[in-house]
Design a protein around this motif. Structure first.
Motif, mmCIF file in Angstrom:
data_model
loop_
_atom_site.group_PDB
_atom_site.id
_atom_site.type_symbol
_atom_site.label_atom_id
_atom_site.label_comp_id
_atom_site.label_asym_id
_atom_site.label_seq_id
_atom_site.Cartn_x
_atom_site.Cartn_y
_atom_site.Cartn_z
ATOM 1 N N ASP A 118 0.823 -1.217 0.000
ATOM 2 C CA ASP A 118 0.000 0.000 0.000
ATOM 3 C C ASP A 118 0.859 1.269 0.000
ATOM 4 O OD1 ASP A 118 1.020 -0.295 2.577
ATOM 5 O OD2 ASP A 118 -0.825 0.360 3.559
ATOM 6 N N CYS A 119 2.016 1.226 -0.651
ATOM 7 C CA CYS A 119 2.989 2.311 -0.616
ATOM 8 C C CYS A 119 2.493 3.584 -1.313
ATOM 9 C CB CYS A 119 4.315 1.862 -1.216
ATOM 10 S SG CYS A 119 4.218 1.235 -2.894
ATOM 11 N N THR A 120 3.113 4.698 -0.902
ATOM 12 C CA THR A 120 2.872 6.010 -1.486
ATOM 13 C C THR A 120 4.214 6.676 -1.730
ATOM 14 O OG1 THR A 120 0.772 6.281 -0.321
ATOM 15 C CG2 THR A 120 1.828 8.282 -1.104
ATOM 16 N N PHE A 121 4.345 7.331 -2.881
ATOM 17 C CA PHE A 121 5.530 8.125 -3.204
ATOM 18 C C PHE A 121 5.064 9.525 -3.556
ATOM 19 C CE2 PHE A 121 8.512 9.276 -6.867
ATOM 20 C CZ PHE A 121 9.414 9.926 -6.048
ATOM 21 N N ASP A 150 14.284 13.054 2.045
ATOM 22 C CA ASP A 150 13.120 12.185 2.014
ATOM 23 C C ASP A 150 12.637 11.989 3.444
ATOM 24 O OD1 ASP A 150 13.213 11.693 -0.770
ATOM 25 O OD2 ASP A 150 14.702 10.109 -0.473
ATOM 26 N N LEU A 151 11.332 12.113 3.622
ATOM 27 C CA LEU A 151 10.701 11.757 4.882
ATOM 28 C C LEU A 151 10.030 10.412 4.662
ATOM 29 C CD1 LEU A 151 9.074 15.179 5.782
ATOM 30 C CD2 LEU A 151 11.347 14.320 6.400
ATOM 31 N N TYR A 152 10.231 9.487 5.573
ATOM 32 C CA TYR A 152 9.735 8.122 5.411
ATOM 33 C C TYR A 152 8.764 7.739 6.514
ATOM 34 C CZ TYR A 152 13.814 7.411 2.373
ATOM 35 O OH TYR A 152 14.753 7.500 1.381
ATOM 36 N N GLU A 153 7.829 6.856 6.146
ATOM 37 C CA GLU A 153 7.022 6.115 7.115
ATOM 38 C C GLU A 153 7.271 4.646 6.819
ATOM 39 O OE1 GLU A 153 2.900 7.254 7.156
ATOM 40 O OE2 GLU A 153 3.427 9.385 6.952
ATOM 41 N N PHE A 154 7.548 3.875 7.862
ATOM 42 C CA PHE A 154 7.898 2.471 7.700
ATOM 43 C C PHE A 154 6.800 1.561 8.227
ATOM 44 C CE2 PHE A 154 11.981 4.705 8.707
ATOM 45 C CZ PHE A 154 12.477 4.724 7.421
ATOM 46 N N ASP A 155 6.735 0.384 7.656
ATOM 47 C CA ASP A 155 5.917 -0.711 8.172
ATOM 48 C C ASP A 155 6.887 -1.866 8.331
ATOM 49 O OD1 ASP A 155 4.112 -2.642 8.828
ATOM 50 O OD2 ASP A 155 2.917 -2.490 7.003
ATOM 51 N N GLY A 156 7.360 -2.050 9.542
ATOM 52 C CA GLY A 156 8.416 -3.035 9.757
ATOM 53 C C GLY A 156 9.680 -2.586 9.058
ATOM 54 N N ASP A 157 10.245 -3.475 8.238
ATOM 55 C CA ASP A 157 11.489 -3.131 7.533
ATOM 56 C C ASP A 157 11.232 -2.690 6.095
ATOM 57 O OD1 ASP A 157 10.836 -5.579 6.430
ATOM 58 O OD2 ASP A 157 12.880 -6.375 6.542
ATOM 59 N N VAL A 208 5.710 5.044 3.010
ATOM 60 C CA VAL A 208 5.637 6.369 2.392
ATOM 61 C C VAL A 208 7.045 6.907 2.195
ATOM 62 C CG1 VAL A 208 4.842 8.759 2.654
ATOM 63 C CG2 VAL A 208 3.414 6.865 3.472
ATOM 64 N N LYS A 209 7.290 7.403 0.980
ATOM 65 C CA LYS A 209 8.520 8.148 0.664
ATOM 66 C C LYS A 209 8.065 9.515 0.190
ATOM 67 C CE LYS A 209 12.614 8.006 -2.391
ATOM 68 N NZ LYS A 209 12.628 9.414 -2.738
ATOM 69 N N ASP A 210 8.348 10.545 0.970
ATOM 70 C CA ASP A 210 7.910 11.908 0.706
ATOM 71 C C ASP A 210 9.158 12.746 0.449
ATOM 72 O OD1 ASP A 210 6.436 14.242 0.553
ATOM 73 O OD2 ASP A 210 5.705 14.157 2.616
ATOM 74 N N ALA A 211 9.381 13.146 -0.799
ATOM 75 C CA ALA A 211 10.641 13.780 -1.211
ATOM 76 C C ALA A 211 10.504 15.295 -1.345
ATOM 77 C CB ALA A 211 11.096 13.182 -2.544
ATOM 78 N N TYR A 212 11.552 15.999 -0.958
ATOM 79 C CA TYR A 212 11.648 17.451 -1.077
ATOM 80 C C TYR A 212 12.999 17.790 -1.671
ATOM 81 C CZ TYR A 212 7.671 17.381 2.052
ATOM 82 O OH TYR A 212 6.437 17.140 2.602
#
Length: 131
Positions: A30-33, A101-108, A112-116
């Motif tokens: 369910d990833c988001t970029f 990049d700001l990340y949200e992780f689910d385990g390893d 979410v990868k949110d890039a600036y």
């Protein structure tokens, strides 16, 4: 398992190698970029197929630039990483783009990868075509 700095560095290595298959191994179903360029500002891609397409567009957008890793940290299910790109033009002038990049992780894995990004001066290339 939890995300580690070593595993996050492997994701960065896959990005610098432009290895889409390897990149997607790090992403959840369910990833988001959230790309650092595009009309929103920054185009958002959701789900594995769209995120893969987004990664492909960003790698093409930054073609000709050399990617460099910076500092990173992880705090539980979130993290951040710095990076920068450089390119030397035919006149010998070095162009640099800094980002994070700001990340949200689910385990390893990355949910979410949110890039600036911050562009220094005119680097002379337009955003990728979004269709």
């Amino acid at each position: 398992m939890a995300m580690t700095l070593e595993r996050l560095a492997e994701f960065g290595d896959a990005w610098r190698d432009k290895n889409l298959d390897r990149l997607m191994e790090f992403m959840t179903d369910d990833c988001t970029f959230r790309a650092s360029v595009g009309p929103e500002p920054g185009t958002t891609f959701r789900g594995r197929a769209e995120v893969r397409r987004g990664f492909e567009l960003m790698l093409a957008y930054d073609a000709g630039f050399e990617s460099h890793a910076g500092n990173a940290f992880i705090a539980g299910e979130r993290g951040a990483g710095q990076w920068f790109y450089t390119r030397t033009d035919e006149d010998g002038q070095v162009h640099r783009v800094d980002g994070c990049d700001l990340y949200e992780f689910d385990g390893d894995r990355i949910r979410v990868k949110d890039a600036y990004r911050r562009v220094h001066g005119d680097i002379g290339h337009a955003p990728p075509h979004q269709s």
